[in-house]
Design a protein around this motif. Structure first.
Motif, PDB file in Angstrom:
ATOM      1  N   PHE A 114      16.812  -1.842   1.697  1.00 43.83           N
ATOM      2  CA  PHE A 114      15.698  -2.380   0.923  1.00 43.83           C
ATOM      3  C   PHE A 114      15.219  -1.330  -0.055  1.00 43.83           C
ATOM      4  O   PHE A 114      15.490  -0.129   0.099  1.00 43.83           O
ATOM      5  CB  PHE A 114      14.553  -2.843   1.833  1.00 43.83           C
ATOM      6  N   VAL A 115      14.516  -1.786  -1.073  1.00 39.68           N
ATOM      7  CA  VAL A 115      13.882  -0.892  -2.040  1.00 39.68           C
ATOM      8  C   VAL A 115      12.394  -0.902  -1.752  1.00 39.68           C
ATOM      9  O   VAL A 115      11.808  -1.963  -1.511  1.00 39.68           O
ATOM     10  CB  VAL A 115      14.148  -1.351  -3.482  1.00 39.68           C
ATOM     11  N   ILE A 116      11.769   0.266  -1.770  1.00 40.12           N
ATOM     12  CA  ILE A 116      10.337   0.366  -1.542  1.00 40.12           C
ATOM     13  C   ILE A 116       9.695   1.104  -2.707  1.00 40.12           C
ATOM     14  O   ILE A 116      10.174   2.153  -3.130  1.00 40.12           O
ATOM     15  CB  ILE A 116      10.013   1.055  -0.195  1.00 40.12           C
ATOM     16  N   ALA A 117       8.635   0.522  -3.256  1.00 36.63           N
ATOM     17  CA  ALA A 117       7.809   1.184  -4.269  1.00 36.63           C
ATOM     18  C   ALA A 117       6.554   1.668  -3.579  1.00 36.63           C
ATOM     19  O   ALA A 117       5.942   0.935  -2.802  1.00 36.63           O
ATOM     20  CB  ALA A 117       7.462   0.214  -5.395  1.00 36.63           C
ATOM     21  N   TRP A 118       6.165   2.896  -3.859  1.00 36.84           N
ATOM     22  CA  TRP A 118       5.019   3.492  -3.187  1.00 36.84           C
ATOM     23  C   TRP A 118       4.356   4.509  -4.095  1.00 36.84           C
ATOM     24  O   TRP A 118       4.959   5.001  -5.050  1.00 36.84           O
ATOM     25  CB  TRP A 118       5.455   4.160  -1.879  1.00 36.84           C
ATOM     26  N   SER A 119       3.083   4.765  -3.818  1.00 34.03           N
ATOM     27  CA  SER A 119       2.354   5.717  -4.642  1.00 34.03           C
ATOM     28  C   SER A 119       1.826   6.848  -3.784  1.00 34.03           C
ATOM     29  O   SER A 119       1.568   6.678  -2.589  1.00 34.03           O
ATOM     30  CB  SER A 119       1.183   5.032  -5.365  1.00 34.03           C
ATOM     31  N   GLY A 120       1.656   7.997  -4.405  1.00 30.61           N
ATOM     32  CA  GLY A 120       1.122   9.157  -3.716  1.00 30.61           C
ATOM     33  C   GLY A 120      -0.386   9.234  -3.856  1.00 30.61           C
ATOM     34  O   GLY A 120      -1.028   8.349  -4.440  1.00 30.61           O
ATOM     35  N   PRO A 121      -0.995  10.306  -3.345  1.00 35.41           N
ATOM     36  CA  PRO A 121      -2.462  10.429  -3.363  1.00 35.41           C
ATOM     37  C   PRO A 121      -3.052  10.530  -4.755  1.00 35.41           C
ATOM     38  O   PRO A 121      -4.243  10.295  -4.943  1.00 35.41           O
ATOM     39  CB  PRO A 121      -2.710  11.706  -2.552  1.00 35.41           C
ATOM     40  N   TYR A 122      -2.231  10.880  -5.748  1.00 33.34           N
ATOM     41  CA  TYR A 122      -2.719  10.997  -7.125  1.00 33.34           C
ATOM     42  C   TYR A 122      -2.195   9.852  -7.997  1.00 33.34           C
ATOM     43  O   TYR A 122      -2.114   9.972  -9.216  1.00 33.34           O
ATOM     44  CB  TYR A 122      -2.319  12.345  -7.714  1.00 33.34           C
ATOM     45  N   ASN A 123      -1.833   8.751  -7.336  1.00 30.94           N
ATOM     46  CA  ASN A 123      -1.369   7.530  -8.002  1.00 30.94           C
ATOM     47  C   ASN A 123      -0.044   7.699  -8.736  1.00 30.94           C
ATOM     48  O   ASN A 123       0.292   6.873  -9.590  1.00 30.94           O
ATOM     49  CB  ASN A 123      -2.438   6.989  -8.966  1.00 30.94           C
ATOM     50  N   GLU A 124       0.721   8.751  -8.426  1.00 28.40           N
ATOM     51  CA  GLU A 124       2.052   8.845  -8.986  1.00 28.40           C
ATOM     52  C   GLU A 124       2.929   7.784  -8.320  1.00 28.40           C
ATOM     53  O   GLU A 124       2.805   7.530  -7.129  1.00 28.40           O
ATOM     54  CB  GLU A 124       2.641  10.248  -8.798  1.00 28.40           C
ATOM     55  N   LEU A 125       3.780   7.164  -9.106  1.00 28.70           N
ATOM     56  CA  LEU A 125       4.549   6.012  -8.640  1.00 28.70           C
ATOM     57  C   LEU A 125       5.993   6.406  -8.356  1.00 28.70           C
ATOM     58  O   LEU A 125       6.631   7.070  -9.171  1.00 28.70           O
ATOM     59  CB  LEU A 125       4.503   4.908  -9.700  1.00 28.70           C
ATOM     60  N   HIS A 126       6.497   5.992  -7.192  1.00 27.95           N
ATOM     61  CA  HIS A 126       7.853   6.329  -6.773  1.00 27.95           C
ATOM     62  C   HIS A 126       8.604   5.066  -6.348  1.00 27.95           C
ATOM     63  O   HIS A 126       8.005   4.047  -6.015  1.00 27.95           O
ATOM     64  CB  HIS A 126       7.828   7.297  -5.593  1.00 27.95           C
ATOM     65  N   GLY A 127       9.924   5.190  -6.327  1.00 26.36           N
ATOM     66  CA  GLY A 127      10.770   4.140  -5.788  1.00 26.36           C
ATOM     67  C   GLY A 127      11.872   4.763  -4.960  1.00 26.36           C
ATOM     68  O   GLY A 127      12.424   5.809  -5.341  1.00 26.36           O
ATOM     69  N   SER A 128      12.185   4.168  -3.812  1.00 25.70           N
ATOM     70  CA  SER A 128      13.230   4.703  -2.933  1.00 25.70           C
ATOM     71  C   SER A 128      14.118   3.571  -2.444  1.00 25.70           C
ATOM     72  O   SER A 128      13.659   2.444  -2.207  1.00 25.70           O
ATOM     73  CB  SER A 128      12.622   5.419  -1.723  1.00 25.70           C
ATOM     74  N   LEU A 129      15.386   3.886  -2.281  1.00 23.69           N
ATOM     75  CA  LEU A 129      16.352   2.971  -1.686  1.00 23.69           C
ATOM     76  C   LEU A 129      16.604   3.440  -0.263  1.00 23.69           C
ATOM     77  O   LEU A 129      17.033   4.572  -0.047  1.00 23.69           O
ATOM     78  CB  LEU A 129      17.656   2.989  -2.498  1.00 23.69           C
ATOM     79  N   VAL A 130      16.302   2.591   0.712  1.00 24.08           N
ATOM     80  CA  VAL A 130      16.456   2.939   2.123  1.00 24.08           C
ATOM     81  C   VAL A 130      17.596   2.102   2.695  1.00 24.08           C
ATOM     82  O   VAL A 130      17.535   0.866   2.689  1.00 24.08           O
ATOM     83  CB  VAL A 130      15.157   2.678   2.916  1.00 24.08           C
ATOM     84  N   MET A 131      18.644   2.769   3.188  1.00 21.27           N
ATOM     85  CA  MET A 131      19.823   2.068   3.674  1.00 21.27           C
ATOM     86  C   MET A 131      20.038   2.338   5.157  1.00 21.27           C
ATOM     87  O   MET A 131      19.632   3.376   5.680  1.00 21.27           O
ATOM     88  CB  MET A 131      21.055   2.488   2.868  1.00 21.27           C
ATOM     89  N   GLY A 132      20.671   1.387   5.826  1.00 22.76           N
ATOM     90  CA  GLY A 132      20.941   1.526   7.251  1.00 22.76           C
ATOM     91  C   GLY A 132      21.823   0.397   7.733  1.00 22.76           C
ATOM     92  O   GLY A 132      22.843   0.072   7.112  1.00 22.76           O
ATOM     93  N   GLN A 133      21.414  -0.225   8.821  1.00 23.25           N
ATOM     94  CA  GLN A 133      22.123  -1.355   9.406  1.00 23.25           C
ATOM     95  C   GLN A 133      21.209  -2.579   9.379  1.00 23.25           C
ATOM     96  O   GLN A 133      19.994  -2.443   9.237  1.00 23.25           O
ATOM     97  CB  GLN A 133      22.527  -1.040  10.854  1.00 23.25           C
TER      98      GLN A 133
END
Length: 334
Positions: free
Chosen positions: A47-66
């Motif tokens: 899945f892809v997750i969009a998330w923000s840090g404490p200073y509202n910086e925006l990130h995206g990560s690809l999390v892979m598994g089973q």
């Protein structure tokens, strides 16, 4: 209770006259996971997750598994099983900080099945973190993975149109495209190897390797955030070259990415969020090489009339264009 429509989306629908189609799409959304959504999630291995840090910086990560990497406890609670690795250290740290500093983390999740053309968005807030400790290896070293309990506030399936079913390294083998030529292909492979060496390093501008990588990709995930901190993920795809790369200039010393936006469902989730916060992050995966490039920065929406003739030729048919001024570039292991 349904989540209110963010002002940015309402403004975009008025601006581009899609209030009726946008409202029709809104009626497909639910403040919980439907049975269909739960079954779909259970089958997915990434899945892809969009998330923000404490200073509202925006990130995206690809999390892979089973399959089962995300599970559901009930229609309003899903559990993200995030591996403990340096690739996800920033994500886990941000979620942990949200509890320590008492701000609410509101990630957006995106699931896609290219073989069936299904796309599911899930949005909500993190309510609990649980460390999973397992003993591995001959010396029984502990390794902690994290279970993230997420309260579902909204979920919805997207239309299945325009989704590629053949993705190299995911649903079909990697093949050499004849039009590249052997020299071009060898150069591209060398570019991928150099990107692998840059995993975990953050840069403040586009490089030649990233430029070459982007020009060959056929899909990306657009991460955005509204003024209330709710993150969202949307799929964008096209033929190689649909991601337009512009060199650095005085206004954008890190370079600029142009992402054409075409006729869609009229909801304008991503565009509306950009109008609200001026932030966007692109996550561009290469499944065959198991890497993803994250590009983040400030964003604005351009009308076709605002494009130069050179830009317009590379964004033919676009109804509007998202222009991302690059500030952070990072290569992730997928």
């Amino acid at each position: 209770m349904y989540a209110p429509i963010p002002q940015g989306q309402l403004h975009a629908r008025t601006r581009w006259n899609t209030r009726e189609s946008g409202a029709a799409f809104d009626r497909k959304k639910t403040p919980y996971l439907t049975e269909q959504a739960e079954q779909f999630i259970a089958q997915q291995s990434f899945f892809v997750i969009a998330w923000s840090g404490p200073y509202n910086e925006l990130h995206g990560s690809l999390v892979m598994g089973q399959p089962g990497i995300v599970s559901t406890l009930d229609e309003r609670t899903c559990v993200l099983h995030i591996p403990h690795s340096h690739e996800h250290a920033g994500l886990l740290q941000a979620l942990q900080d949200s509890f320590r500093k008492r701000y609410l983390a509101r990630p957006g999740l995106f699931f896609i099945s290219h073989s069936t053309r299904e796309r599911l968005c899930v949005q909500g807030s993190v309510r609990m973190l649980i460390a999973d400790t397992s003993r591995r290896g001959i010396f029984f070293q502990k390794r902690e993975n994290m279970r993230v309990l997420m309260h579902v506030e909204q979920s919805f399936f997207h239309c299945s149109k325009y989704i590629r079913t053949r993705i190299a390294g995911l649903t079909c083998p990697v093949t050499i495209r004849p039009e590249k030529g052997q020299q071009g292909f060898a150069g591209y492979q060398g570019c991928l190897r150099q990107l692998q060496c840059l995993q975990g390093q953050q840069q403040d501008r586009l490089t030649g390797e990233v430029d070459m990588f982007l020009r060959q990709q056929v899909l990306s995930f657009l991460c955005t955030i509204d003024k209330d901190g709710q993150c969202a993920v949307n799929h964008r795809g096209g033929a190689p070259g649909f991601i337009v790369v512009l060199p650095p200039d005085e206004d954008a010393p890190g370079g600029t990415i142009l992402l054409p936006d075409y006729v869609g469902n009229g909801a304008f989730e991503a565009i509306g969020n950009v109008l609200e916060t001026g932030l966007a992050t692109l996550l561009i995966p290469n499944y065959a090489m198991q890497i993803a490039v994250q590009i983040a920065g400030t964003a604005r929406i351009l009308e076709p009339a605002e494009l130069t003739s050179a830009m317009a030729r590379r964004c033919i048919g676009a109804e509007r264009v998202l222009a991302l001024s690059v500030q952070r570039v990072k290569v992730q292991s997928a």
